[in-house]
Write a protein that holds these residues in place. Structure first.
Motif, mmCIF file in Angstrom:
data_model
loop_
_atom_site.group_PDB
_atom_site.id
_atom_site.type_symbol
_atom_site.label_atom_id
_atom_site.label_comp_id
_atom_site.label_asym_id
_atom_site.label_seq_id
_atom_site.Cartn_x
_atom_site.Cartn_y
_atom_site.Cartn_z
ATOM 1 N N ARG A 98 0.671 -1.206 0.077
ATOM 2 C CA ARG A 98 0.140 -0.052 -0.040
ATOM 3 C C ARG A 98 1.025 1.211 0.152
ATOM 4 N NH1 ARG A 98 -1.289 1.975 5.377
ATOM 5 N NH2 ARG A 98 -0.070 0.832 6.895
ATOM 6 N N GLY A 99 0.397 2.416 -0.365
ATOM 7 C CA GLY A 99 1.068 3.629 -0.289
ATOM 8 C C GLY A 99 0.839 4.557 0.933
ATOM 9 N N ALA A 100 1.164 4.130 1.949
ATOM 10 C CA ALA A 100 1.079 4.818 3.246
ATOM 11 C C ALA A 100 2.321 5.603 3.346
ATOM 12 C CB ALA A 100 0.975 3.853 4.419
ATOM 13 N N LEU A 101 2.003 6.585 4.165
ATOM 14 C CA LEU A 101 2.992 7.585 4.230
ATOM 15 C C LEU A 101 3.774 7.264 5.500
ATOM 16 C CD1 LEU A 101 1.546 11.328 3.705
ATOM 17 C CD2 LEU A 101 3.307 10.103 2.029
ATOM 18 N N SER A 102 5.002 7.337 5.504
ATOM 19 C CA SER A 102 5.997 6.987 6.698
ATOM 20 C C SER A 102 5.939 8.133 7.483
ATOM 21 C CB SER A 102 7.225 6.457 6.370
ATOM 22 O OG SER A 102 7.992 7.740 5.869
ATOM 23 N N TRP A 103 6.446 7.931 8.700
ATOM 24 C CA TRP A 103 6.704 9.272 9.589
ATOM 25 C C TRP A 103 7.808 10.075 8.989
ATOM 26 C CZ3 TRP A 103 11.312 10.294 11.744
ATOM 27 C CH2 TRP A 103 12.387 9.257 11.800
ATOM 28 N N ILE A 104 8.605 9.610 8.305
ATOM 29 C CA ILE A 104 9.609 10.322 7.575
ATOM 30 C C ILE A 104 9.058 11.065 6.641
ATOM 31 C CG2 ILE A 104 11.625 10.417 6.253
ATOM 32 C CD1 ILE A 104 12.574 7.723 7.719
ATOM 33 N N ASP A 105 8.277 10.756 5.665
ATOM 34 C CA ASP A 105 7.497 11.359 4.699
ATOM 35 C C ASP A 105 6.666 12.555 5.503
ATOM 36 O OD1 ASP A 105 8.235 9.463 2.918
ATOM 37 O OD2 ASP A 105 6.619 8.088 3.110
ATOM 38 N N ARG A 106 6.061 12.286 6.504
ATOM 39 C CA ARG A 106 5.214 13.396 7.001
ATOM 40 C C ARG A 106 6.232 14.212 7.682
ATOM 41 N NH1 ARG A 106 -0.143 11.119 8.784
ATOM 42 N NH2 ARG A 106 -0.223 9.268 7.867
ATOM 43 N N ASP A 107 7.376 14.058 8.001
ATOM 44 C CA ASP A 107 8.379 15.182 8.494
ATOM 45 C C ASP A 107 8.823 15.914 7.398
ATOM 46 O OD1 ASP A 107 10.028 16.134 10.396
ATOM 47 O OD2 ASP A 107 11.906 15.143 9.604
ATOM 48 N N VAL A 108 9.205 15.342 6.171
ATOM 49 C CA VAL A 108 9.493 16.023 4.816
ATOM 50 C C VAL A 108 8.332 16.975 4.712
ATOM 51 C CG1 VAL A 108 9.879 15.799 2.467
ATOM 52 C CG2 VAL A 108 10.949 14.320 3.938
ATOM 53 N N LEU A 109 7.039 16.540 4.666
ATOM 54 C CA LEU A 109 5.812 17.553 4.233
ATOM 55 C C LEU A 109 6.030 18.546 5.294
ATOM 56 C CD1 LEU A 109 3.347 14.858 3.543
ATOM 57 C CD2 LEU A 109 4.371 16.555 1.826
ATOM 58 N N ARG A 110 6.231 18.624 6.573
ATOM 59 C CA ARG A 110 6.309 19.698 7.431
ATOM 60 C C ARG A 110 7.485 20.770 7.173
ATOM 61 N NH1 ARG A 110 3.455 19.059 12.191
ATOM 62 N NH2 ARG A 110 2.339 17.108 12.392
ATOM 63 N N ARG A 111 8.710 19.954 6.793
ATOM 64 C CA ARG A 111 9.810 20.868 6.595
ATOM 65 C C ARG A 111 9.467 21.400 5.284
ATOM 66 N NH1 ARG A 111 14.495 17.136 5.698
ATOM 67 N NH2 ARG A 111 13.198 15.483 6.255
ATOM 68 N N VAL A 112 8.997 20.925 4.177
ATOM 69 C CA VAL A 112 8.780 21.801 2.897
ATOM 70 C C VAL A 112 7.751 22.942 3.215
ATOM 71 C CG1 VAL A 112 7.509 21.750 0.771
ATOM 72 C CG2 VAL A 112 8.975 20.046 1.508
ATOM 73 N N ILE A 113 6.628 22.584 4.277
ATOM 74 C CA ILE A 113 5.627 23.682 4.502
ATOM 75 C C ILE A 113 6.409 24.818 5.316
ATOM 76 C CG2 ILE A 113 3.543 24.224 5.735
ATOM 77 C CD1 ILE A 113 2.697 21.166 5.263
ATOM 78 N N THR A 114 7.231 24.558 6.233
ATOM 79 C CA THR A 114 7.982 25.862 6.906
ATOM 80 C C THR A 114 9.181 26.174 6.351
ATOM 81 O OG1 THR A 114 8.996 24.117 8.199
ATOM 82 C CG2 THR A 114 6.731 24.577 9.144
ATOM 83 N N THR A 115 9.564 25.624 5.143
ATOM 84 C CA THR A 115 10.746 26.287 4.704
ATOM 85 C C THR A 115 10.269 27.482 3.571
ATOM 86 O OG1 THR A 115 11.966 24.293 4.808
ATOM 87 C CG2 THR A 115 12.690 25.849 2.990
ATOM 88 N N PRO A 116 10.574 28.741 3.935
ATOM 89 C CA PRO A 116 10.034 29.661 3.259
ATOM 90 C C PRO A 116 10.664 29.529 1.576
ATOM 91 C CG PRO A 116 10.727 30.749 5.158
ATOM 92 C CD PRO A 116 11.021 29.185 5.207
#
Length: 164
Positions: A98-116
């Motif tokens: 299945r194509g579930a997001l890992s905790w690392i994937d979620r962390d990457v998303l947070r970093r993208v959002i918070t990187t101006p």
């Protein structure tokens, strides 16, 4: 639950992702997507930028050649007349069921959002999962939702991929 977000994804881009995943199988690989938001809930992908020559490919981990990707993103942005921007990332989960997001994937998303510098408050994340010849694609759009206590919560909207 019906997806809240549509992403128009050319078959040629999906095929490029699958070829990249096949060449690295059983290791992870990935890249970025460029395009534009047609509406707040509809993105159009135009190209995929690969992992780069210095990328790290492991069985359960992928790290792109970030400097190379940044150069490619900037070059594509300029070539497109500064219309096509970074929309998010994709990577493979070889052998996954299945194509579930890992905790690392979620962390990457947070970093993208918070990187101006990313200029991407609503990044896409697509997971190519399975194996050669049977790849499946699952996708989300991420955003942070403020909370009164602790840190912002990561909210993931399911994405409907519309091939063309």
């Amino acid at each position: 639950m019906l997806p809240d977000v549509d992403v128009w994804l050319p078959n040629t881009v999906t095929q490029e992702c699958a070829v990249e995943a096949d060449t690295k199988f059983p290791l992870e690989t990935g890249g970025t997507f460029m395009g534009w938001w047609l509406y707040p809930d509809t993105a159009v992908v135009t190209v995929m930028i690969g992992p780069g020559p210095g990328a790290l490919h492991e069985r359960f981990r992928f790290q792109p050649d970030q400097q190379w990707q940044l150069e490619q993103i900037a070059a594509h942005y300029e070539r497109s007349g500064r219309r096509e921007t970074y929309l998010g990332d994709w990577h493979s989960h070889p052998g996954a069921s299945r194509g579930a997001l890992s905790w690392i994937d979620r962390d990457v998303l947070r970093r993208v959002i918070t990187t101006p510098e990313a200029r991407c408050a609503l990044p896409l994340m697509m997971i190519l999962w399975g194996s050669s010849g049977t790849w499946q694609l699952t996708a989300w759009r991420a955003q942070t939702v403020p909370r009164v206590v602790l840190w912002d919560r990561l909210h993931l909207d399911p994405v409907q991929i519309r091939a063309f």
